[in-house]
Write an enzyme that holds these catalytic residues in place. Structure first.
Site, short mmCIF file in Angstrom:
data_model
loop_
_atom_site.label_atom_id
_atom_site.label_comp_id
_atom_site.label_asym_id
_atom_site.label_seq_id
_atom_site.Cartn_x
_atom_site.Cartn_y
_atom_site.Cartn_z
N GLY A 12 0.78 -1.22 0.00
CA GLY A 12 0.00 0.00 0.00
C GLY A 12 0.81 1.27 0.00
O GLY A 12 0.32 2.32 0.43
N SER A 13 2.05 1.22 -0.55
CA SER A 13 2.83 2.47 -0.53
C SER A 13 2.21 3.50 -1.48
O SER A 13 2.21 4.70 -1.18
CB SER A 13 4.30 2.21 -0.87
OG SER A 13 4.46 1.90 -2.22
N ASN A 14 1.64 3.06 -2.59
CA ASN A 14 0.94 4.01 -3.46
C ASN A 14 -0.33 4.53 -2.80
O ASN A 14 -0.63 5.72 -2.87
CB ASN A 14 0.59 3.35 -4.80
CG ASN A 14 1.75 3.37 -5.75
OD1 ASN A 14 2.09 4.40 -6.32
ND2 ASN A 14 2.41 2.22 -5.92
N LEU A 87 -8.55 -9.86 -11.41
CA LEU A 87 -9.21 -9.35 -12.63
C LEU A 87 -10.55 -8.73 -12.23
O LEU A 87 -11.28 -9.29 -11.40
CB LEU A 87 -9.43 -10.51 -13.60
CG LEU A 87 -9.94 -10.15 -14.99
CD1 LEU A 87 -8.90 -9.35 -15.76
CD2 LEU A 87 -10.30 -11.41 -15.76
N ILE A 88 -10.87 -7.58 -12.82
CA ILE A 88 -12.11 -6.89 -12.44
C ILE A 88 -13.28 -7.50 -13.22
O ILE A 88 -13.25 -7.57 -14.45
CB ILE A 88 -12.00 -5.37 -12.75
CG1 ILE A 88 -10.79 -4.77 -12.01
CG2 ILE A 88 -13.29 -4.64 -12.36
CD1 ILE A 88 -10.81 -4.90 -10.49
N ASN A 102 -5.91 1.82 -13.37
CA ASN A 102 -4.92 0.91 -12.79
C ASN A 102 -3.54 1.49 -13.04
O ASN A 102 -3.32 2.16 -14.05
CB ASN A 102 -5.03 -0.46 -13.48
CG ASN A 102 -3.99 -1.45 -12.99
OD1 ASN A 102 -3.79 -1.61 -11.79
ND2 ASN A 102 -3.32 -2.12 -13.92
N HIS A 104 0.37 0.26 -13.68
CA HIS A 104 1.19 -0.91 -13.99
C HIS A 104 2.66 -0.48 -14.00
O HIS A 104 2.99 0.56 -14.58
CB HIS A 104 0.79 -1.49 -15.35
CG HIS A 104 1.51 -2.77 -15.65
ND1 HIS A 104 1.14 -3.96 -15.07
CD2 HIS A 104 2.58 -3.04 -16.42
CE1 HIS A 104 1.97 -4.92 -15.48
NE2 HIS A 104 2.85 -4.39 -16.30
N ASP A 145 -4.44 -5.37 -17.72
CA ASP A 145 -3.46 -4.41 -18.24
C ASP A 145 -3.77 -3.91 -19.65
O ASP A 145 -2.86 -3.56 -20.41
CB ASP A 145 -2.04 -5.01 -18.19
CG ASP A 145 -1.64 -5.40 -16.78
OD1 ASP A 145 -2.06 -4.70 -15.84
OD2 ASP A 145 -0.94 -6.40 -16.61
C1 GAR Z 1 2.96 -1.18 -7.64
O1 GAR Z 1 4.28 -1.12 -8.10
C2 GAR Z 1 2.02 -1.38 -8.81
O2 GAR Z 1 2.47 -0.81 -10.00
C3 GAR Z 1 2.00 -2.87 -8.91
O3 GAR Z 1 1.96 -3.32 -7.59
C4 GAR Z 1 2.73 -2.42 -6.80
C5 GAR Z 1 1.99 -2.14 -5.51
O4 GAR Z 1 2.85 -1.51 -4.62
N1 GAR Z 1 0.88 -3.33 -9.69
C6 GAR Z 1 0.98 -4.32 -10.57
O5 GAR Z 1 2.01 -4.95 -10.77
C7 GAR Z 1 -0.31 -4.61 -11.34
N2 GAR Z 1 -0.07 -5.47 -12.46
P1 GAR Z 1 2.30 -0.81 -3.32
O6 GAR Z 1 1.40 -1.82 -2.60
O7 GAR Z 1 3.51 -0.50 -2.51
O8 GAR Z 1 1.55 0.42 -3.74
#
Ligand code: GAR
Length: 195
Positions: A12-14, A87-88, A102, A104, A145
């Protein structure tokens, strides 16, 4: 006021960056965090910020439309997938068409599709010998994606970079740009909730 729901499966850093970004916004707020994992770090982050959370099961997500009711109950205008790996389903795609994005961690259409997430993506970039990678933010459709691109940003891959080095560069781009792109998108939507 616009309401955002974040769907996330992992650290969950994003989600943290997005929540912090909108904390002071007069235009939009993160009104809900949804996860398919009951021990996901993102749930602690949401609780820290007083944001309601919901945990969903596979059967609830794919065999009922209960998620839609939860989203409607919170007047959610935009869904943000931030490391959400399921998948949604069709009912959700059609209800939130062009209102769900999303992120990626690569330059789609390279290194996308089922099973391409997290370190798998950066390992694929390294194995392919790519000289650049980056991030793609795109609308969500019924396929992994795919969906129209909203935003891409590139970064260089040095021959000496390991997949971990690549991951670090890409995550920095995500944290830097994802909240701003969401802000632009969400404020362009008609709002369902008075300020
Ligand atoms: C992120 O890097 C995002 O781009 C990736 O998961 C990570 C989640 O990081 N998503 C995918 O690979 C989707 N195909 P986070 O939990 O630290 O935000």
């Amino acid at each position: 006021m616009h309401n955002i729901a974040i769907f996330a499966s992992g650290t969950g850093s994003n989600a943290r960056k997005i929540i912090e970004y909108f904390k002071t916004s007069p235009d939009a707020r993160v009104a809900l965090v949804v996860s398919n994992k009951k021990d996901a770090g993102v749930l602690d982050i949401a609780k820290e910020h007083g944001i309601p959370t919901r945990i969903i099961s596979r059967s609830m997500f794919y065999e009922t439309e209960e998620v839609l009711e939860i989203l409607r109950d919170k007047n959610i205008d935009l869904i943000v997938l931030a490391g959400f790996l399921w998948l949604i389903p069709e009912y959700l795609v059609s209800s939130y068409r062009r209102r769900m994005v999303n992120i990626h961690p690569a330059l789609l259409p390279r290194h996308g599709g089922k099973g391409m997430y997290g370190m798998h993506v950066h390992e694929a970039v390294k194995a392919a010998g790519d000289s650049e990678t980056g991030i793609t933010i795109h609308f969500v459709n019924e396929h992994y994606d795919e969906g129209d691109f909203v935003f891409q940003k590139r970064c260089a891959v040095d021959p000496a970079d390991t997949p971990t080095d690549i991951a670090r560069k890409v995550l920095a781009l995500e944290h830097r740009y994802f909240p701003e792109v969401i802000a632009r998108l969400v404020t362009s939507l008609p709002s369902t909730t008075p300020a």
